[in-house]
Design an enzyme around this catalytic site. Sequence first.
Site, PDB file in Angstrom:
ATOM      1  N   GLY A  20      -6.060  -0.569  -3.169  1.00 28.39           N
ATOM      2  CA  GLY A  20      -6.971  -1.230  -2.250  1.00 28.39           C
ATOM      3  C   GLY A  20      -6.566  -1.032  -0.803  1.00 28.39           C
ATOM      4  N   ASP A  21      -7.392  -1.532   0.094  1.00 28.99           N
ATOM      5  CA  ASP A  21      -7.130  -1.451   1.540  1.00 28.99           C
ATOM      6  C   ASP A  21      -7.106  -0.011   2.036  1.00 28.99           C
ATOM      7  OD1 ASP A  21      -6.685  -4.309   1.567  1.00 28.99           O
ATOM      8  OD2 ASP A  21      -4.709  -3.888   0.730  1.00 28.99           O
ATOM      9  N   GLU A  22      -7.786   0.896   1.320  1.00 31.82           N
ATOM     10  CA  GLU A  22      -7.790   2.301   1.748  1.00 31.82           C
ATOM     11  C   GLU A  22      -8.719   2.562   2.931  1.00 31.82           C
ATOM     12  OE1 GLU A  22      -7.304   2.231  -2.793  1.00 31.82           O
ATOM     13  OE2 GLU A  22      -8.705   1.373  -1.348  1.00 31.82           O
ATOM     14  N   LYS A  24     -12.267   1.839   2.547  1.00 39.54           N
ATOM     15  CA  LYS A  24     -13.542   2.224   1.935  1.00 39.54           C
ATOM     16  C   LYS A  24     -14.735   1.773   2.761  1.00 39.54           C
ATOM     17  CE  LYS A  24     -12.416  -0.075  -1.798  1.00 39.54           C
ATOM     18  NZ  LYS A  24     -10.998  -0.353  -1.468  1.00 39.54           N
ATOM     19  N   LYS A  26     -15.476   1.754   5.809  1.00 33.57           N
ATOM     20  CA  LYS A  26     -15.965   2.613   6.883  1.00 33.57           C
ATOM     21  C   LYS A  26     -16.884   3.714   6.362  1.00 33.57           C
ATOM     22  CE  LYS A  26     -14.317   5.600  10.594  1.00 33.57           C
ATOM     23  NZ  LYS A  26     -13.120   6.058  11.329  1.00 33.57           N
ATOM     24  N   ASN A  46     -11.541 -11.748  -2.687  1.00 29.22           N
ATOM     25  CA  ASN A  46     -10.195 -11.222  -2.454  1.00 29.22           C
ATOM     26  C   ASN A  46     -10.249  -9.816  -1.875  1.00 29.22           C
ATOM     27  OD1 ASN A  46     -11.262 -10.349  -4.914  1.00 29.22           O
ATOM     28  ND2 ASN A  46      -9.260 -10.099  -5.863  1.00 29.22           N
ATOM     29  N   GLY A  48     -11.568  -7.170   1.108  1.00 30.35           N
ATOM     30  CA  GLY A  48     -11.852  -7.274   2.533  1.00 30.35           C
ATOM     31  C   GLY A  48     -12.141  -5.911   3.130  1.00 30.35           C
ATOM     32  N   HIS A  49     -13.344  -5.731   3.663  1.00 35.44           N
ATOM     33  CA  HIS A  49     -13.710  -4.482   4.307  1.00 35.44           C
ATOM     34  C   HIS A  49     -13.994  -4.750   5.780  1.00 35.44           C
ATOM     35  CE1 HIS A  49     -15.177  -2.639   0.236  1.00 35.44           C
ATOM     36  NE2 HIS A  49     -13.870  -2.629   0.373  1.00 35.44           N
ATOM     37  N   GLN A 232     -11.618  -3.517  -4.244  1.00 36.63           N
ATOM     38  CA  GLN A 232     -10.225  -3.269  -4.626  1.00 36.63           C
ATOM     39  C   GLN A 232     -10.063  -1.773  -4.926  1.00 36.63           C
ATOM     40  OE1 GLN A 232     -11.749  -6.137  -6.502  1.00 36.63           O
ATOM     41  NE2 GLN A 232     -11.160  -7.392  -4.785  1.00 36.63           N
ATOM     42  N   THR A 247      -5.869  -6.887 -10.301  1.00 34.74           N
ATOM     43  CA  THR A 247      -6.908  -7.894 -10.096  1.00 34.74           C
ATOM     44  C   THR A 247      -7.506  -8.255 -11.452  1.00 34.74           C
ATOM     45  OG1 THR A 247      -8.807  -8.480  -8.707  1.00 34.74           O
ATOM     46  CG2 THR A 247      -8.804  -6.259  -9.678  1.00 34.74           C
ATOM     47  N   LYS A 339      -7.285   7.043   7.887  1.00 38.42           N
ATOM     48  CA  LYS A 339      -6.179   6.664   8.766  1.00 38.42           C
ATOM     49  C   LYS A 339      -5.182   7.799   9.014  1.00 38.42           C
ATOM     50  CE  LYS A 339      -6.146   1.669   8.390  1.00 38.42           C
ATOM     51  NZ  LYS A 339      -5.285   0.484   8.279  1.00 38.42           N
ATOM     52  N   LEU A 340      -5.690   8.994   9.160  1.00 41.13           N
ATOM     53  CA  LEU A 340      -4.809  10.126   9.471  1.00 41.13           C
ATOM     54  C   LEU A 340      -4.045   9.886  10.767  1.00 41.13           C
ATOM     55  CD1 LEU A 340      -4.071  13.064   8.523  1.00 41.13           C
ATOM     56  CD2 LEU A 340      -5.757  13.849  10.207  1.00 41.13           C
ATOM     57  N   ASP A 341      -4.687   9.229  11.714  1.00 47.05           N
ATOM     58  CA  ASP A 341      -4.080   9.000  13.025  1.00 47.05           C
ATOM     59  C   ASP A 341      -2.846   8.105  12.966  1.00 47.05           C
ATOM     60  OD1 ASP A 341      -6.372   7.218  12.355  1.00 47.05           O
ATOM     61  OD2 ASP A 341      -5.613   6.065  14.057  1.00 47.05           O
TER      62      ASP A 341
END
Length: 418
Positions: A20-22, A24, A26, A46, A48-49, A232, A247, A339-341
């Site tokens: 998760g938290d990748e 998605k 965006k 649970n 979060g985007h 997730q 989860t 998140k390459l940056d």
Amino acid sequence: MQQFAQNLGPVSAVIGAQWGDEGKGKVIDILAEYFDVIARASGGANAGHTIVVNGKKHVFHLLPAGSLRAGKPVVLGAAMVIHLPTLLEEIKMLGDAGINIVPQLHIAPAAHIVFDYHNEIDAALEKQRVEERGQGIGTTKRGIGPAYMDKAARSGLRMESLQWSDDVLQKEIALRVKEASSLYGISGDAKAEWSNVKQAKDLLKDRVARNTAALMHSFLKGKQTILIEGAQATLLDLDHGTYPYVTSSNTTAAGALQGLGLPPRTLTSCIGVAKSYCTRVGSGTFLTEADEASQQRLRDRGGEFGATTGRPRRCGWMHIPDLKYAAMINGFDCWNITKLDVLDTEEEIFVGVGENADGKVLYERLPGWKSSTEGVRSSEKLPLNAQNFIQFIEKNTGIPVRLIGTGQAREDMILRSS
């Protein structure tokens, strides 16, 4: 981007490949412009985007990230568990942004309701695990597990109950609060629970569809395209994830189709989303977890704090075997690497590629690029070592990287032709 979206076919899913938290949200927000219907199938608050549009952050926990694209039908599927105050907060947030989502919202009658007493049970069970075993699962304490427990026990209240009379519904809520308080020793508040439900009932009872599965099929019959948002990610799947640190729902593409009542053959494409590094919230195996200094750098640069809980995330490096496993389970057609940056300042980029006989992770150490990729919108303009990193992912997973995130803004996304 429009041509890319069209090539995905009429039903496309966006699924996380890690814990998760990748990021998605965006790509879902971007692609939603080119699809007719936006759907979320499973999970609860649970998730979060976070979407950044014109410098303003919008955080979603229940509504799909594609909800920012006004005027499109939004479906909340049967496999979801919905905390009504959170849903009302998100509806208000969109209203403040000039989007009235209520008329376009379709909620599955079979989706279950998460009550505040579920949160109390969640916290009590996690406390008990820590006391008895010395370690908890790492739950967000948002009541997700207990709500799914009620679902499995066939004792939960579903969204269809919003269409019951006030007297009947209030009585049923009071009964469940009494039972939960007795079983778990919590201090449930039946009056507060009813107040929350009544507010949602007044606004949403007419938005609970008769049958969302039939609705989804009517969209297909009408040649409308559907974008499915995963919540997730694969390694948190109840069946295929790193159990028990998972989860309580099915987070794969197959789970999403199940939650929406769509047969497998309807899915025409599936995008796998993975960070250029990796994070995890809570307990459980994390083979490529970095040393503390590296974790702090990644956490600070990537803003790695939970959108739901605010907890600092555990940080580490991409693990190719996990990506290949997620691709195998879901049938990914391409990658969105996000998140390459965040890696711009790293001297070396570590990538886990396997394990030796002793279970120790084997790493490839790739040279960093030490220059900014933030806001770059063409793959040819990426530093050579950043291009090589992307090609390394493609070569070792056998799946093309078509999308690369290079910043927080909606526009900071590279579309690669191949």
